[in-house]
Design a protein around this motif. Structure first.
Motif, short mmCIF file in Angstrom:
data_model
loop_
_atom_site.label_atom_id
_atom_site.label_comp_id
_atom_site.label_asym_id
_atom_site.label_seq_id
_atom_site.Cartn_x
_atom_site.Cartn_y
_atom_site.Cartn_z
N ALA A 74 -1.72 -6.02 -0.74
CA ALA A 74 -2.35 -4.70 -0.72
C ALA A 74 -3.85 -4.81 -0.99
O ALA A 74 -4.66 -4.14 -0.34
N VAL A 146 -0.98 2.80 1.26
CA VAL A 146 -0.92 1.47 0.64
C VAL A 146 -0.41 1.60 -0.79
O VAL A 146 0.48 0.86 -1.21
N ILE A 180 2.58 -1.87 4.81
CA ILE A 180 1.16 -1.84 4.44
C ILE A 180 0.32 -2.30 5.62
O ILE A 180 -0.71 -1.69 5.94
#
Length: 193
Positions: A74, A146, A180
């Motif tokens: 991330a 995210v 993501i």
């Protein structure tokens, strides 16, 4: 857990909290991660061992390791969106000034510098502010996605591992990384506002 071989070739065990290595025992300390086996020979003259550690089973990753993998990915994806932390600050300031400019009714005599910088190539200050706000909304949505995927996955990993569902926990990691990646790849804009 740490391992040593005693003078008779047997194992002595200690956990990571034993900083002075004074409490070595013959009884293995619980080892949730791996089951190594030493394969080698001992030199009778020196008493030293030569060989390798063989891992008989794949190590079971911990929740911390799996969560770290998601957090690291991330972080990497957020860097793709914002390029660097100072660019993120610039984007936030630009969006705030564009919103204040819009809220004030787009006054021609009070165009913020961040908006004026984008009011080029025939764009009016109003068009520039609206474009900035559109991109800022996309940027914020990516950051929200995210964050949501990252936190959701970490909680699910903890639950799966607590239930002994290791393969399912690994799948959660893979799915979260894909989610993501999809969120970030769909957000890439060719404009640099």
């Amino acid at each position: 857990m740490y391992y040593i071989l005693d003078s008779k070739g047997g194992f002595r065990y200690s956990d990571a909290t034993n900083k002075n290595y004074s409490d070595w025992t013959l009884t293995p300390v619980p080892q949730p991660c791996w089951s190594p086996r030493f394969s080698g020979i001992r030199d009778d003259t020196t008493g030293e061992w030569s060989g390798v550690w063989v891992q008989e089973v794949e190590p079971v990753p911990t929740a911390e390791e799996m969560c770290f993998r998601i957090d690291a990915y991330a972080d990497e994806m957020r860097r793709l969106v914002a390029v660097d932390p100072l660019r993120a600050v610039e984007y936030e300031r630009t969006a705030a000034e564009a919103q204040a400019f819009k809220d004030a009714g787009y006054p021609e005599d009070a165009v913020p510098r961040t908006v004026a910088a984008w009011a080029i190539m025939g764009r009016t200050a109003e068009e520039a502010a609206d474009g900035i706000l559109t991109e800022a909304a996309k940027y914020a949505e990516v950051l929200y996605l995210v964050r949501e995927r990252r936190l959701e996955a970490k909680e699910l990993i903890r639950r799966k591992l607590a239930a002994g569902e290791i393969d399912e926990a690994r799948q959660v990691v893979d799915d979260a990384i894909k989610a993501i990646q999809t969120a970030v790849s769909g957000s890439r804009s060719s404009e640099d506002l």
